[in-house]
Motif scaffolding. Structure first.
Motif, PDB file in Angstrom:
ATOM      1  N   PRO A 194       9.787   6.058  -2.482  1.00  0.00           N
ATOM      2  CA  PRO A 194       8.351   5.828  -2.501  1.00  0.00           C
ATOM      3  C   PRO A 194       7.716   6.146  -1.154  1.00  0.00           C
ATOM      4  O   PRO A 194       8.406   6.257  -0.140  1.00  0.00           O
ATOM      5  CB  PRO A 194       8.222   4.341  -2.844  1.00  0.00           C
ATOM      6  CG  PRO A 194       9.500   3.733  -2.378  1.00  0.00           C
ATOM      7  CD  PRO A 194      10.545   4.777  -2.593  1.00  0.00           C
ATOM      8  N   SER A 195       6.416   6.256  -1.139  1.00  0.00           N
ATOM      9  CA  SER A 195       5.726   6.691   0.075  1.00  0.00           C
ATOM     10  C   SER A 195       5.794   5.648   1.181  1.00  0.00           C
ATOM     11  O   SER A 195       5.639   5.985   2.358  1.00  0.00           O
ATOM     12  CB  SER A 195       4.265   7.027  -0.236  1.00  0.00           C
ATOM     13  OG  SER A 195       3.569   5.876  -0.688  1.00  0.00           O
ATOM     14  N   THR A 196       6.000   4.387   0.814  1.00  0.00           N
ATOM     15  CA  THR A 196       6.164   3.317   1.795  1.00  0.00           C
ATOM     16  C   THR A 196       7.326   2.437   1.355  1.00  0.00           C
ATOM     17  O   THR A 196       7.399   2.018   0.201  1.00  0.00           O
ATOM     18  CB  THR A 196       4.890   2.448   1.911  1.00  0.00           C
ATOM     19  OG1 THR A 196       4.519   1.968   0.617  1.00  0.00           O
ATOM     20  CG2 THR A 196       3.731   3.249   2.501  1.00  0.00           C
ATOM     21  N   ALA A 197       8.218   2.138   2.290  1.00  0.00           N
ATOM     22  CA  ALA A 197       9.410   1.347   1.959  1.00  0.00           C
ATOM     23  C   ALA A 197       9.049  -0.079   1.551  1.00  0.00           C
ATOM     24  O   ALA A 197       9.789  -0.723   0.798  1.00  0.00           O
ATOM     25  CB  ALA A 197      10.362   1.330   3.165  1.00  0.00           C
TER      26      ALA A 197
ATOM     27  N   MET B 180       3.430  -1.198  -8.653  1.00  0.00           N
ATOM     28  CA  MET B 180       3.568  -2.149  -7.556  1.00  0.00           C
ATOM     29  C   MET B 180       2.669  -1.837  -6.373  1.00  0.00           C
ATOM     30  O   MET B 180       2.337  -2.729  -5.582  1.00  0.00           O
ATOM     31  CB  MET B 180       5.026  -2.197  -7.082  1.00  0.00           C
ATOM     32  CG  MET B 180       5.984  -2.712  -8.130  1.00  0.00           C
ATOM     33  SD  MET B 180       7.705  -2.751  -7.555  1.00  0.00           S
ATOM     34  CE  MET B 180       8.098  -0.992  -7.504  1.00  0.00           C
ATOM     35  N   ASP B 181       2.285  -0.581  -6.198  1.00  0.00           N
ATOM     36  CA  ASP B 181       1.518  -0.223  -4.998  1.00  0.00           C
ATOM     37  C   ASP B 181       0.052  -0.589  -5.145  1.00  0.00           C
ATOM     38  O   ASP B 181      -0.485  -0.686  -6.248  1.00  0.00           O
ATOM     39  CB  ASP B 181       1.658   1.260  -4.669  1.00  0.00           C
ATOM     40  CG  ASP B 181       1.070   2.180  -5.736  1.00  0.00           C
ATOM     41  OD1 ASP B 181       1.275   1.907  -6.932  1.00  0.00           O
ATOM     42  OD2 ASP B 181       0.402   3.174  -5.376  1.00  0.00           O
ATOM     43  N   THR B 182      -0.586  -0.809  -4.001  1.00  0.00           N
ATOM     44  CA  THR B 182      -2.032  -0.980  -3.965  1.00  0.00           C
ATOM     45  C   THR B 182      -2.648   0.227  -3.261  1.00  0.00           C
ATOM     46  O   THR B 182      -1.974   0.994  -2.582  1.00  0.00           O
ATOM     47  CB  THR B 182      -2.445  -2.273  -3.250  1.00  0.00           C
ATOM     48  OG1 THR B 182      -1.937  -2.259  -1.907  1.00  0.00           O
ATOM     49  CG2 THR B 182      -1.898  -3.488  -3.986  1.00  0.00           C
ATOM     50  N   SER B 183      -3.947   0.359  -3.429  1.00  0.00           N
ATOM     51  CA  SER B 183      -4.656   1.556  -2.975  1.00  0.00           C
ATOM     52  C   SER B 183      -4.669   1.676  -1.453  1.00  0.00           C
ATOM     53  O   SER B 183      -4.859   0.672  -0.745  1.00  0.00           O
ATOM     54  CB  SER B 183      -6.088   1.520  -3.492  1.00  0.00           C
ATOM     55  OG  SER B 183      -6.856   2.539  -2.893  1.00  0.00           O
ATOM     56  N   PRO B 184      -4.520   2.896  -0.932  1.00  0.00           N
ATOM     57  CA  PRO B 184      -4.692   3.112   0.514  1.00  0.00           C
ATOM     58  C   PRO B 184      -6.152   3.016   0.961  1.00  0.00           C
ATOM     59  O   PRO B 184      -6.429   3.054   2.161  1.00  0.00           O
ATOM     60  CB  PRO B 184      -4.168   4.549   0.719  1.00  0.00           C
ATOM     61  CG  PRO B 184      -3.477   4.927  -0.531  1.00  0.00           C
ATOM     62  CD  PRO B 184      -4.090   4.118  -1.630  1.00  0.00           C
TER      63      PRO B 184
ATOM     64  N   GLN C 157       0.830  -1.214   0.000  1.00  0.00           N
ATOM     65  CA  GLN C 157       0.000   0.000   0.000  1.00  0.00           C
ATOM     66  C   GLN C 157       0.858   1.254   0.000  1.00  0.00           C
ATOM     67  O   GLN C 157       1.847   1.356   0.728  1.00  0.00           O
ATOM     68  CB  GLN C 157      -0.898   0.021   1.229  1.00  0.00           C
ATOM     69  CG  GLN C 157      -2.174  -0.786   1.084  1.00  0.00           C
ATOM     70  CD  GLN C 157      -3.081  -0.569   2.277  1.00  0.00           C
ATOM     71  OE1 GLN C 157      -2.703  -0.865   3.411  1.00  0.00           O
ATOM     72  NE2 GLN C 157      -4.264  -0.066   2.047  1.00  0.00           N
ATOM     73  N   SER C 158       0.461   2.213  -0.821  1.00  0.00           N
ATOM     74  CA  SER C 158       1.081   3.534  -0.784  1.00  0.00           C
ATOM     75  C   SER C 158       0.350   4.410   0.237  1.00  0.00           C
ATOM     76  O   SER C 158      -0.711   4.042   0.738  1.00  0.00           O
ATOM     77  CB  SER C 158       1.070   4.173  -2.178  1.00  0.00           C
ATOM     78  OG  SER C 158      -0.200   4.044  -2.795  1.00  0.00           O
ATOM     79  N   ASP C 159       0.913   5.587   0.511  1.00  0.00           N
ATOM     80  CA  ASP C 159       0.426   6.412   1.618  1.00  0.00           C
ATOM     81  C   ASP C 159       0.390   7.878   1.194  1.00  0.00           C
ATOM     82  O   ASP C 159       1.435   8.501   0.980  1.00  0.00           O
ATOM     83  CB  ASP C 159       1.349   6.224   2.828  1.00  0.00           C
ATOM     84  CG  ASP C 159       0.925   7.043   4.043  1.00  0.00           C
ATOM     85  OD1 ASP C 159      -0.095   7.756   3.979  1.00  0.00           O
ATOM     86  OD2 ASP C 159       1.637   6.976   5.067  1.00  0.00           O
ATOM     87  N   HIS C 160      -0.826   8.423   1.083  1.00  0.00           N
ATOM     88  CA  HIS C 160      -0.998   9.827   0.687  1.00  0.00           C
ATOM     89  C   HIS C 160      -0.232  10.788   1.591  1.00  0.00           C
ATOM     90  O   HIS C 160       0.263  11.821   1.139  1.00  0.00           O
ATOM     91  CB  HIS C 160      -2.480  10.204   0.740  1.00  0.00           C
ATOM     92  CG  HIS C 160      -3.295   9.700  -0.397  1.00  0.00           C
ATOM     93  ND1 HIS C 160      -3.223  10.225  -1.671  1.00  0.00           N
ATOM     94  CD2 HIS C 160      -4.218   8.703  -0.464  1.00  0.00           C
ATOM     95  CE1 HIS C 160      -4.059   9.589  -2.466  1.00  0.00           C
ATOM     96  NE2 HIS C 160      -4.672   8.656  -1.770  1.00  0.00           N
TER      97      HIS C 160
END
Length: 413
Positions: free
Chosen positions: A29-32, A82-86, A20-23
């Motif tokens: 990236p927003s999350t390692a 690669m990221d999924t929705s928050p 998950q990414s993080d607004h």
């Protein structure tokens, strides 16, 4: 085309990575944790024989499938994120394969209130006899966009193992943070070295999208007049209440996400904050035509000004920021990019469905950065939700489409 598919197994592995990414994050990236999947993908690409596969500090995974033809062929890139929705948990995803689907309700075992019903998911009608993959009921699945990743990886594996399939140089690209709109913020296009690209991030089998919304953000800054609430009569003009009136004055039956479809645009408040003295409303403005964005923005300003007429000591200011533009403006200049994609879908035995995206993709930004990049189907459905699903057969069809597309670019060179 006899492909010994690995897409199902790869997909079942990838969705177990929490990405998950993080607004709210200030990092990129927003999350390692996205880079953990990236490192696994690099390992697998190297095992295939893609010797330059690597991940950089920003989390971009890039690898090259070398050309095996004497022709001069444009370099094409296949890209997924690669990221999924928050919007929905992606932690401890437990994928379930429902074999030989026959139209029955799919009750997800970890939360039996989460049910996929045929009448609520009409695309399931085309999946009778296929194998449907869902999560277990407490998380999203991650088909958006790990289906695309698995499909690109399967196609890359096939091409590396079958050098008799002629193709030009092909770039593989996996990006972080697409779901929060930052997917290509730090991408080095010179390092990538591609001429044209395709995101593999679409929905229904056979769908192809070369058009997205154009998008602006608009922040409305309301300055009210504060006073002690015990002595506020005739003095206080609350910015919070003014903001509420502006929201209430927005059109109800048009120009909103819940009242529009197809090529209709909208104005949508996505965040509101403030105190009596000052309040902020963040809007997103969407339409397929740039000039209509400006019409929608003008209408929103008129709504604000009309509300402010009742508040002589309050004021409002606006900040408009361009977010992305309809990628068709770029892709239309390179008609072969779309024509080859539609032909590749047909060769995979599928009827192409040319559509428009009521949203944006990495491809929107990439197109305007100099890499024309429409979107091909990945088979993902009900994304950003616990009901997300994909079929194994649709993923396999996407793999065939990717391989066909690589061959067509070489044939037409």
């Amino acid at each position: 085309m006899n492909i010994q598919h690995t897409v199902k197994e790869r997909f079942l592995k990838y969705v177990k990575f929490d990405t998950q990414s993080d607004h709210s994050s200030l990092t990129f990236p927003s999350t390692a944790k996205q880079k953990i999947l990236g490192q696994e993908l690099v390992k697998e690409l190297l095992e295939m024989g893609i010797t330059d596969a690597s991940i950089d500090d920003f989390g971009y995974v890039i690898g090259t499938i070398p050309a095996n033809t004497s022709k001069k062929v444009a370099v094409i890139c296949f890209c997924s994120h690669m990221d999924t929705s928050p919007d929905c948990s992606g932690e401890n995803v437990k994928p379930i394969v429902h074999k030989n689907y026959q139209g029955e309700d799919l009750v997800l075992p970890d939360d039996e209130t989460v049910v996929l019903r045929l009448h609520e998911h009409p695309d399931l009608q085309a999946q009778i006899g296929n194998d449907i993959i869902t999560a277990s009921g407490t998380t999203l699945l991650g088909a958006d966009n790990k289906a695309g990743i698995a499909e690109i990886m399967d196609a890359a594996n096939f091409l590396m193992q079958n050098p008799h399939i002629k193709h030009g140089e092909i770039k593989v690209l996996f990006t972080p943070d697409e779901e929060i709109g930052r997917g290509v913020d730090h991408l080095d296009l010179k390092k990538l070295g591609a001429d044209f690209g395709y995101t593999i991030d679409g929905e229904t089998l056979g769908s192809f999208e070369d058009e997205t919304f154009s998008a602006d953000g608009m922040q409305v800054n309301i300055k009210g007049q504060s006073a002690h609430p015990g002595f506020a009569k005739g003095k206080m003009e609350s910015a919070i209440k003014i903001a509420g009136e502006i929201i209430a004055a927005l059109p109800k039956n048009r120009l909103s996400p819940e009242s529009t479809a197809d090529k209709e645009g909208f104005v949508h408040p996505v965040n509101i904050s403030g105190q009596v003295e000052e309040a902020l409303i963040d809007f997103i403005i969407r339409d397929f035509e740039d000039h209509k964005l400006h019409e929608h923005e003008k209408e929103l300003k008129n709504i604000c000004e009309n509300v402010l007429k009742n508040y002589p000591n309050a004021s409002v200011a606006y900040r408009i920021s361009e977010q992305y533009r309809n990628m068709k403006q770029v892709i239309a200049q390179h008609p072969q990019v779309s024509a080859f994609a539609l032909l590749a879908i047909e060769r995979a035995g599928i009827s192409p469905k040319k559509q428009s995206i009521r949203g944006g993709t990495d491809g929107s930004r990439l197109s305007f950065m100099g890499l024309p990049c429409p979107n091909l189907f990945a088979g993902e459905h009900a994304f950003h939700s616990k009901q997300e699903w994909v079929s194994v057969q649709d993923m396999e069809a996407a793999v065939r489409t990717i391989v066909n597309l690589a061959m067509i670019w070489e044939e037409r060179a």
